[in-house]
Scaffold this motif. Sequence first.
Motif, PDB file in Angstrom:
ATOM      1  N   ALA A  68       1.292  -0.830   0.185  1.00 58.34           N
ATOM      2  CA  ALA A  68       0.262   0.026   0.002  1.00 58.34           C
ATOM      3  C   ALA A  68       0.861   1.786   0.161  1.00 58.34           C
ATOM      4  CB  ALA A  68      -1.750  -0.100   1.216  1.00 58.34           C
ATOM      5  N   GLY A  69       1.800   1.147   0.429  1.00 60.08           N
ATOM      6  CA  GLY A  69       3.085   2.451   0.698  1.00 60.08           C
ATOM      7  C   GLY A  69       3.312   2.719  -0.894  1.00 60.08           C
ATOM      8  N   LEU A  70       4.306   1.771  -1.238  1.00 60.37           N
ATOM      9  CA  LEU A  70       4.263   1.496  -3.200  1.00 60.37           C
ATOM     10  C   LEU A  70       3.223   2.162  -3.637  1.00 60.37           C
ATOM     11  CD1 LEU A  70       6.479  -1.755  -3.102  1.00 60.37           C
ATOM     12  CD2 LEU A  70       7.177   0.534  -2.462  1.00 60.37           C
ATOM     13  N   ILE A  71       1.777   1.936  -3.437  1.00 60.27           N
ATOM     14  CA  ILE A  71       1.066   1.922  -4.276  1.00 60.27           C
ATOM     15  C   ILE A  71       0.403   3.227  -3.937  1.00 60.27           C
ATOM     16  CG2 ILE A  71      -0.811   1.674  -5.522  1.00 60.27           C
ATOM     17  CD1 ILE A  71      -0.272  -1.564  -5.059  1.00 60.27           C
ATOM     18  N   GLU A  72       0.388   3.711  -3.079  1.00 56.22           N
ATOM     19  CA  GLU A  72      -0.484   4.888  -2.597  1.00 56.22           C
ATOM     20  C   GLU A  72       0.217   5.989  -3.088  1.00 56.22           C
ATOM     21  OE1 GLU A  72      -3.016   5.728  -1.777  1.00 56.22           O
ATOM     22  OE2 GLU A  72      -4.111   3.705  -0.976  1.00 56.22           O
ATOM     23  N   PRO A  73       1.077   6.421  -3.448  1.00 53.91           N
ATOM     24  CA  PRO A  73       1.813   7.771  -4.068  1.00 53.91           C
ATOM     25  C   PRO A  73       1.584   7.873  -5.195  1.00 53.91           C
ATOM     26  CG  PRO A  73       3.224   6.915  -2.404  1.00 53.91           C
ATOM     27  CD  PRO A  73       2.367   5.675  -2.359  1.00 53.91           C
ATOM     28  N   GLN A  74       0.903   6.902  -6.570  1.00 57.96           N
ATOM     29  CA  GLN A  74       1.076   7.313  -7.615  1.00 57.96           C
ATOM     30  C   GLN A  74      -0.311   7.800  -7.557  1.00 57.96           C
ATOM     31  OE1 GLN A  74       3.607   5.605  -9.097  1.00 57.96           O
ATOM     32  NE2 GLN A  74       4.645   4.943  -7.056  1.00 57.96           N
ATOM     33  N   PRO A  75       0.155   8.717  -9.016  1.00 59.07           N
ATOM     34  CA  PRO A  75      -1.197   9.379  -8.642  1.00 59.07           C
ATOM     35  C   PRO A  75      -2.629   8.854  -9.760  1.00 59.07           C
ATOM     36  CG  PRO A  75       0.360  10.158 -10.376  1.00 59.07           C
ATOM     37  CD  PRO A  75       1.152   9.350  -9.378  1.00 59.07           C
ATOM     38  N   ASP A  76      -2.159   7.719 -10.497  1.00 61.94           N
ATOM     39  CA  ASP A  76      -3.095   6.650 -11.660  1.00 61.94           C
ATOM     40  C   ASP A  76      -3.657   5.702 -10.561  1.00 61.94           C
ATOM     41  OD1 ASP A  76      -0.583   6.101 -11.423  1.00 61.94           O
ATOM     42  OD2 ASP A  76      -0.453   5.197 -13.213  1.00 61.94           O
ATOM     43  N   LEU A  77      -2.736   5.265  -8.909  1.00 60.04           N
ATOM     44  CA  LEU A  77      -3.358   4.072  -8.816  1.00 60.04           C
ATOM     45  C   LEU A  77      -3.450   4.247  -7.024  1.00 60.04           C
ATOM     46  CD1 LEU A  77      -0.026   1.664  -9.281  1.00 60.04           C
ATOM     47  CD2 LEU A  77      -2.324   2.195 -11.019  1.00 60.04           C
ATOM     48  N   THR A  78      -4.523   3.752  -6.426  1.00 58.47           N
ATOM     49  CA  THR A  78      -5.784   4.054  -4.955  1.00 58.47           C
ATOM     50  C   THR A  78      -5.460   2.395  -4.369  1.00 58.47           C
ATOM     51  OG1 THR A  78      -6.198   5.083  -3.971  1.00 58.47           O
ATOM     52  CG2 THR A  78      -7.533   4.428  -5.737  1.00 58.47           C
ATOM     53  N   VAL A  79      -5.289   2.585  -3.134  1.00 57.19           N
ATOM     54  CA  VAL A  79      -5.389   1.376  -2.134  1.00 57.19           C
ATOM     55  C   VAL A  79      -7.234   1.411  -2.064  1.00 57.19           C
ATOM     56  CG1 VAL A  79      -5.205  -0.573  -0.670  1.00 57.19           C
ATOM     57  CG2 VAL A  79      -3.139   1.099  -2.038  1.00 57.19           C
ATOM     58  N   ILE A  80      -8.477   0.645  -1.986  1.00 52.68           N
ATOM     59  CA  ILE A  80      -9.522   0.541  -1.613  1.00 52.68           C
ATOM     60  C   ILE A  80      -9.294  -0.021  -0.263  1.00 52.68           C
ATOM     61  CG2 ILE A  80     -10.038   2.060  -3.495  1.00 52.68           C
ATOM     62  CD1 ILE A  80     -11.781  -1.167  -4.119  1.00 52.68           C
ATOM     63  N   GLY A  81      -8.466  -0.726  -0.077  1.00 55.50           N
ATOM     64  CA  GLY A  81      -8.964  -2.227   0.717  1.00 55.50           C
ATOM     65  C   GLY A  81      -8.049  -3.263   0.719  1.00 55.50           C
ATOM     66  N   GLN A  82      -8.412  -4.018   2.005  1.00 55.92           N
ATOM     67  CA  GLN A  82      -6.930  -5.184   2.208  1.00 55.92           C
ATOM     68  C   GLN A  82      -7.702  -5.429   2.974  1.00 55.92           C
ATOM     69  OE1 GLN A  82      -3.223  -4.113   4.845  1.00 55.92           O
ATOM     70  NE2 GLN A  82      -3.637  -2.035   3.947  1.00 55.92           N
ATOM     71  N   ALA A  83      -7.055  -7.823   2.505  1.00 54.14           N
ATOM     72  CA  ALA A  83      -7.537  -8.934   2.763  1.00 54.14           C
ATOM     73  C   ALA A  83      -6.112  -9.930   3.261  1.00 54.14           C
ATOM     74  CB  ALA A  83      -8.988  -9.196   2.047  1.00 54.14           C
ATOM     75  N   GLY A  84      -6.685 -10.515   4.411  1.00 52.73           N
ATOM     76  CA  GLY A  84      -6.044 -11.494   4.368  1.00 52.73           C
ATOM     77  C   GLY A  84      -5.878 -12.928   4.216  1.00 52.73           C
ATOM     78  N   THR A  85      -7.504 -13.280   4.041  1.00 52.45           N
ATOM     79  CA  THR A  85      -7.481 -14.376   3.719  1.00 52.45           C
ATOM     80  C   THR A  85      -8.716 -14.977   2.055  1.00 52.45           C
ATOM     81  OG1 THR A  85      -9.835 -14.510   4.786  1.00 52.45           O
ATOM     82  CG2 THR A  85      -7.660 -14.886   5.423  1.00 52.45           C
ATOM     83  N   VAL A  86      -8.597 -16.408   2.173  1.00 55.62           N
ATOM     84  CA  VAL A  86      -9.872 -15.952   0.488  1.00 55.62           C
ATOM     85  C   VAL A  86     -11.228 -16.173   0.833  1.00 55.62           C
ATOM     86  CG1 VAL A  86     -10.668 -18.229  -0.794  1.00 55.62           C
ATOM     87  CG2 VAL A  86      -8.822 -18.295   0.087  1.00 55.62           C
ATOM     88  N   HIS A  87     -11.607 -16.208   2.460  1.00 59.12           N
ATOM     89  CA  HIS A  87     -13.014 -15.220   2.893  1.00 59.12           C
ATOM     90  C   HIS A  87     -12.975 -14.275   2.375  1.00 59.12           C
ATOM     91  CE1 HIS A  87     -16.330 -14.053   5.343  1.00 59.12           C
ATOM     92  NE2 HIS A  87     -17.051 -15.282   5.167  1.00 59.12           N
ATOM     93  N   ASP A  88     -12.099 -13.343   3.097  1.00 60.02           N
ATOM     94  CA  ASP A  88     -12.473 -11.746   3.091  1.00 60.02           C
ATOM     95  C   ASP A  88     -11.764 -11.343   1.902  1.00 60.02           C
ATOM     96  OD1 ASP A  88     -12.700 -12.153   6.408  1.00 60.02           O
ATOM     97  OD2 ASP A  88     -10.924 -11.564   6.611  1.00 60.02           O
ATOM     98  N   ALA A  89     -10.909 -12.036   0.971  1.00 57.91           N
ATOM     99  CA  ALA A  89     -10.911 -10.980  -0.083  1.00 57.91           C
ATOM    100  C   ALA A  89     -11.782 -11.288  -0.972  1.00 57.91           C
ATOM    101  CB  ALA A  89      -9.449 -12.607  -1.302  1.00 57.91           C
ATOM    102  N   ILE A  90     -12.633 -12.663  -1.282  1.00 57.44           N
ATOM    103  CA  ILE A  90     -14.141 -12.653  -1.564  1.00 57.44           C
ATOM    104  C   ILE A  90     -15.565 -11.215  -1.293  1.00 57.44           C
ATOM    105  CG2 ILE A  90     -16.462 -14.090  -2.410  1.00 57.44           C
ATOM    106  CD1 ILE A  90     -14.010 -17.055  -2.261  1.00 57.44           C
ATOM    107  N   GLU A  91     -15.597 -11.613  -0.180  1.00 53.90           N
ATOM    108  CA  GLU A  91     -15.868 -10.195   0.569  1.00 53.90           C
ATOM    109  C   GLU A  91     -16.113  -9.476   0.609  1.00 53.90           C
ATOM    110  OE1 GLU A  91     -18.867 -11.425   1.514  1.00 53.90           O
ATOM    111  OE2 GLU A  91     -18.697 -13.504   1.530  1.00 53.90           O
ATOM    112  N   ALA A  92     -14.617  -8.920   0.526  1.00 57.31           N
ATOM    113  CA  ALA A  92     -13.932  -7.685  -0.230  1.00 57.31           C
ATOM    114  C   ALA A  92     -14.429  -7.243  -1.359  1.00 57.31           C
ATOM    115  CB  ALA A  92     -12.910  -7.342  -0.028  1.00 57.31           C
ATOM    116  N   ALA A  93     -13.776  -7.998  -2.260  1.00 62.62           N
ATOM    117  CA  ALA A  93     -14.426  -8.054  -3.852  1.00 62.62           C
ATOM    118  C   ALA A  93     -15.919  -7.347  -4.379  1.00 62.62           C
ATOM    119  CB  ALA A  93     -13.698  -9.234  -4.581  1.00 62.62           C
ATOM    120  N   ARG A  94     -16.753  -8.531  -3.263  1.00 63.95           N
ATOM    121  CA  ARG A  94     -18.004  -8.156  -3.527  1.00 63.95           C
ATOM    122  C   ARG A  94     -18.572  -6.754  -2.868  1.00 63.95           C
ATOM    123  NH1 ARG A  94     -19.722 -13.593  -1.135  1.00 63.95           N
ATOM    124  NH2 ARG A  94     -19.227 -15.707  -2.937  1.00 63.95           N
TER     125      ARG A  94
END
Length: 306
Positions: A108-134
């Motif tokens: 996130a620290g690498l991506i956030e300073p980029q003007p054309d990219l932004t981090v909108i969330g994080q997840a640490g498991t398959v379950h959380d990844a699916i829920e976050a994507a939805r």
Amino acid sequence: MGRLVRLVGAPAALNIARRVPRLRVDDDGRVLDFDRDEPQDTVNQLLDQYNTVFGDVGQLLGRQATRDFSDSPHQTILHEAGILPAREAQPARILIVDDHVLVRDGLAGLIEPQPDLTVIGQAGTVHDAIEAARRLRPDLILMDIALPDGSGSQAARIIRSELPEIKIVFLTVHEDDDVLFTAIASGAAGYLPKSLRTAELLTRLRAAVQGEIALPPAIARRILDEFGRLPATTETDEAGGLTDRETEIVRELAHGASNREIARKLVISENTVRNHVSNILAKLHLHSRRDVAGYARKHHLDTPSE
């Protein structure tokens, strides 16, 4: 609309504005009325008058004159008229999935300073990844292969089946060919090693956002080499599309072998075994190792590998 625009450059600005048909301004430069049927035409004529009077700085003054207007619901008119610069594209929205918080925060620290990219969330498991994507509907998911409750490939299949517009790029330490090919088969838009330099990572992510495949040359060659070894035609695989390695693991599971025992026998890591087991369950639509053992017996895959 009490105040559409406040003009600058008075008193010259007032004289300019009063040359434009149906445009009325007060003595402080506030626009009181304009051609509501053709508002863009009013803006264009105003800009033309600025250019005529002020020459090369006319465009700049035109932008300054309409600065209040740029915050209004009508700013589209100014973009179309050329007074405001073209709208910048919205930054690509990225979801980071990795079971290590430090890795997620570092990315996130690498991506956030980029003007054309932004981090909108994080997840640490398959379950959380699916829920976050939805929930978040990111443009791109940057995901690890090995997750505590399954594999990234498993998550990718589910996400892509429900939200095919989301692009998924794997960032992983795993370089096993079977893991690589399973990830690509899950619909991934890229597969990147964690040893990648920051500049190349960002370049690959931008390429994936634009619809390109994010693969370093070495990994692309491995995929092409694998395709080159495939026969021109193949018979339907009775084992549900399993790779040779996955078939080996199915045979071991049929005899009750643990992940550690399988890892020792096949000379691979336990994490790799876990990823294979998750992929096998997903491919065969099964729920447990016991189900896999039953499947193996039914399809005569319970003969131990040599």
